[in-house]
Design a protein around this motif. Structure first.
Motif, PDB file in Angstrom:
ATOM      1  N   LEU A  48      -2.270  10.919  10.063  1.00  0.00           N
ATOM      2  CA  LEU A  48      -2.639   9.868   9.120  1.00  0.00           C
ATOM      3  C   LEU A  48      -1.576   8.781   9.056  1.00  0.00           C
ATOM      4  O   LEU A  48      -1.884   7.588   9.006  1.00  0.00           O
ATOM      5  N   ARG A  49      -0.312   9.183   9.056  1.00  0.00           N
ATOM      6  CA  ARG A  49       0.771   8.201   9.027  1.00  0.00           C
ATOM      7  C   ARG A  49       0.734   7.296  10.257  1.00  0.00           C
ATOM      8  O   ARG A  49       0.865   6.087  10.169  1.00  0.00           O
ATOM      9  N   ILE A  50       0.543   7.888  11.420  1.00  0.00           N
ATOM     10  CA  ILE A  50       0.479   7.114  12.661  1.00  0.00           C
ATOM     11  C   ILE A  50      -0.695   6.135  12.624  1.00  0.00           C
ATOM     12  O   ILE A  50      -0.565   4.975  13.012  1.00  0.00           O
ATOM     13  N   HIS A  51      -1.843   6.611  12.122  1.00  0.00           N
ATOM     14  CA  HIS A  51      -3.031   5.753  12.071  1.00  0.00           C
ATOM     15  C   HIS A  51      -2.859   4.621  11.067  1.00  0.00           C
ATOM     16  O   HIS A  51      -3.159   3.455  11.389  1.00  0.00           O
ATOM     17  N   ILE A  52      -2.408   4.946   9.865  1.00  0.00           N
ATOM     18  CA  ILE A  52      -2.277   3.935   8.815  1.00  0.00           C
ATOM     19  C   ILE A  52      -1.334   2.819   9.254  1.00  0.00           C
ATOM     20  O   ILE A  52      -1.565   1.639   8.973  1.00  0.00           O
ATOM     21  N   VAL A 110      17.752  -7.351  13.478  1.00  0.00           N
ATOM     22  CA  VAL A 110      17.204  -6.080  13.007  1.00  0.00           C
ATOM     23  C   VAL A 110      15.805  -6.299  12.437  1.00  0.00           C
ATOM     24  O   VAL A 110      15.533  -7.309  11.777  1.00  0.00           O
ATOM     25  N   PHE A 111      14.935  -5.332  12.714  1.00  0.00           N
ATOM     26  CA  PHE A 111      13.547  -5.368  12.257  1.00  0.00           C
ATOM     27  C   PHE A 111      13.262  -4.156  11.386  1.00  0.00           C
ATOM     28  O   PHE A 111      13.786  -3.066  11.624  1.00  0.00           O
ATOM     29  N   ASP A 112      12.399  -4.324  10.412  1.00  0.00           N
ATOM     30  CA  ASP A 112      11.844  -3.185   9.679  1.00  0.00           C
ATOM     31  C   ASP A 112      10.687  -3.658   8.827  1.00  0.00           C
ATOM     32  O   ASP A 112      10.687  -4.790   8.338  1.00  0.00           O
ATOM     33  N   LYS A 113       9.690  -2.780   8.663  1.00  0.00           N
ATOM     34  CA  LYS A 113       8.555  -3.064   7.790  1.00  0.00           C
ATOM     35  C   LYS A 113       8.847  -2.697   6.343  1.00  0.00           C
ATOM     36  O   LYS A 113       8.251  -3.260   5.414  1.00  0.00           O
ATOM     37  N   ASP A 114       9.722  -1.742   6.149  1.00  0.00           N
ATOM     38  CA  ASP A 114       9.975  -1.149   4.841  1.00  0.00           C
ATOM     39  C   ASP A 114      10.761  -2.126   3.959  1.00  0.00           C
ATOM     40  O   ASP A 114      11.879  -2.516   4.311  1.00  0.00           O
ATOM     41  N   MET A 162       4.341   2.152   5.882  1.00  0.00           N
ATOM     42  CA  MET A 162       5.732   1.768   6.114  1.00  0.00           C
ATOM     43  C   MET A 162       6.066   0.516   5.303  1.00  0.00           C
ATOM     44  O   MET A 162       7.145   0.400   4.733  1.00  0.00           O
ATOM     45  N   ASP A 163       5.131  -0.412   5.288  1.00  0.00           N
ATOM     46  CA  ASP A 163       5.292  -1.646   4.520  1.00  0.00           C
ATOM     47  C   ASP A 163       4.399  -1.552   3.301  1.00  0.00           C
ATOM     48  O   ASP A 163       3.182  -1.716   3.390  1.00  0.00           O
ATOM     49  N   THR A 164       4.992  -1.286   2.148  1.00  0.00           N
ATOM     50  CA  THR A 164       4.218  -1.083   0.927  1.00  0.00           C
ATOM     51  C   THR A 164       3.707  -2.386   0.328  1.00  0.00           C
ATOM     52  O   THR A 164       3.014  -2.359  -0.693  1.00  0.00           O
ATOM     53  N   SER A 165       4.027  -3.511   0.957  1.00  0.00           N
ATOM     54  CA  SER A 165       3.582  -4.795   0.415  1.00  0.00           C
ATOM     55  C   SER A 165       2.242  -5.242   0.980  1.00  0.00           C
ATOM     56  O   SER A 165       1.707  -6.264   0.572  1.00  0.00           O
ATOM     57  N   ARG A 166       1.695  -4.474   1.934  1.00  0.00           N
ATOM     58  CA  ARG A 166       0.430  -4.895   2.551  1.00  0.00           C
ATOM     59  C   ARG A 166      -0.290  -3.703   3.162  1.00  0.00           C
ATOM     60  O   ARG A 166       0.320  -2.664   3.419  1.00  0.00           O
ATOM     61  N   GLY A 167      -1.589  -3.866   3.395  1.00  0.00           N
ATOM     62  CA  GLY A 167      -2.358  -2.861   4.110  1.00  0.00           C
ATOM     63  C   GLY A 167      -2.983  -1.793   3.230  1.00  0.00           C
ATOM     64  O   GLY A 167      -2.743  -1.691   2.032  1.00  0.00           O
TER      65      GLY A 167
END
Length: 354
Positions: free
Chosen positions: A224-228, A68-72, A144-149
């Motif tokens: 914006l969500r898609i771009h970020i 299983v994968f997820d960014k969150d 989606m991943d609040t730890s980076r970006g």
């Protein structure tokens, strides 16, 4: 962690992977209890809170494996809890675009099924702190991943009017993109956009006409969500990876929620049915041409009951395809990504009929 959100198209998606006689027009197993490859290897590229994974595991045998994968980070915590209870589960904190590399690191070169539930999940929308909802006050984050970006607020504070307009027009198919971009640039000269309601109210003041039942900021927030999160670029890479990973007879099941995603999935399946450009130039009779790489198994729409009970389900489309026995062309990865157009055609504002 208690699971409270029922995933969209739950049974049809799992059936698509494991039902030997899967039929897109049916919502029940063709043979009750029969499983195509009970001890196979499967991938859930968007774990979320694990609804699809849990149902899939309940249908698989003790020798199966599910990656299983997820960014969150919250989704990963839920996945880790499931892994602690079920040794068949492996967890990857990352996006599904890294599927090929991550599975290779786990010693896996082929899988029997891949499922993707695209877009933002219900728990993410419901959590105001994530910044995905224009209906709830929260920080303008959208990662989606609040730890980076970079957050949406940070990007909007730095991007030019032209960049903002292009993103909103390209990913939101918003006809007022230029006016919204100008309003955002004008607003930040006096005070920055910090919260979701700051942005939603600003857009509502610019978009004077709206679609029935849709908030005027819907398309802007989507864009914006898609771009970020670089969602469409990652989807293109994930689809190409899935084609390389699927074993003959393996299934691909993808749920999309708007026309941009659905178009890309449809284009990927169509590209995998066609001969390559190199093959097309060869003087080979049609009957001797290589067979398609993917065989479409149809699409599934939400039932009336599901759409009525879950507003998010109303726009959902599940597309399913089966990997054939045909060998994969050497140029498959690059050619399939090139076939999937990331920039939508201006004429397509609504979901296609096929």
């Amino acid at each position: 962690m208690e699971f409270t959100h029922r995933p969209v198209l739950l049974e049809p998606t799992v059936n698509a992977l494991v039902d030997p006689g899967f039929d897109a027009k049916s919502r029940v197993f063709s043979q009750e209890g029969a499983v195509l490859r009970p001890d196979g290897v499967y991938v859930d590229g968007t774990f979320g809170r694990g609804g699809h994974s849990r149902l899939l595991l309940s249908r698989l045998g003790p020798g199966a494996r599910l990656v299983v994968f997820d960014k969150d980070p919250m989704a990963i915590r839920a996945a880790a809890e499931l892994q602690g209870r079920d040794a068949r589960v492996s967890v990857v904190h990352g996006g599904f675009a890294s599927m090929l590399e991550e599975l290779k690191a786990l010693g896996l070169t082929q899988v029997d099924g891949v499922m993707l539930d695209l877009g933002v999940s219900s728990p993410q929308i419901d959590d105001a702190e994530r910044g995905f909802s224009f209906m709830r006050e929260g920080p303008l984050d959208m990662r989606m991943d609040t730890s980076r970006g970079m957050t949406a607020a940070q990007w909007l504070a730095e991007a030019s009017v032209e960049e903002i307009k292009e993103v909103i027009a390209k990913y939101g198919e918003e006809r007022f993109a230029f006016q919204i971009a100008k309003a955002i640039a004008g607003r930040r000269e006096s005070r920055p956009l910090r919260t979701t309601l700051d942005l939603a109210e600003l857009v509502a003041g610019v978009v004077r006409t709206r679609e029935k039942g849709q908030h005027p900021a819907t398309r802007t927030f989507q864009a914006l969500r898609i771009h970020i999160n670089q969602e469409l670029e990652e989807l293109a890479r994930a689809l190409a990876a899935a084609l390389r990973l699927l074993a003959p007879g393996g299934r691909l099941a993808v749920i999309s929620f708007h026309s941009l995603e659905d178009r890309m999935v449809k284009q990927c399946i169509a590209a995998a049915r066609r001969r390559s450009e190199a093959q097309a130039r060869l003087p080979i009779p049609e009957k001797d041409m290589p067979q398609p790489i993917l065989e479409p198994l149809g699409k599934v729409l939400p039932s009336a009951e599901e759409a009525a009970g879950n507003p998010r389900a109303r726009s959902a489309v599940l597309r399913v395809a089966r990997r054939t026995d045909a060998p994969l062309p050497a140029d498959a990865g690059a050619s399939f990504i090139n076939e999937i157009r990331l920039v939508p055609q201006a004429a397509s504002r609504s979901r296609r009929k096929n």
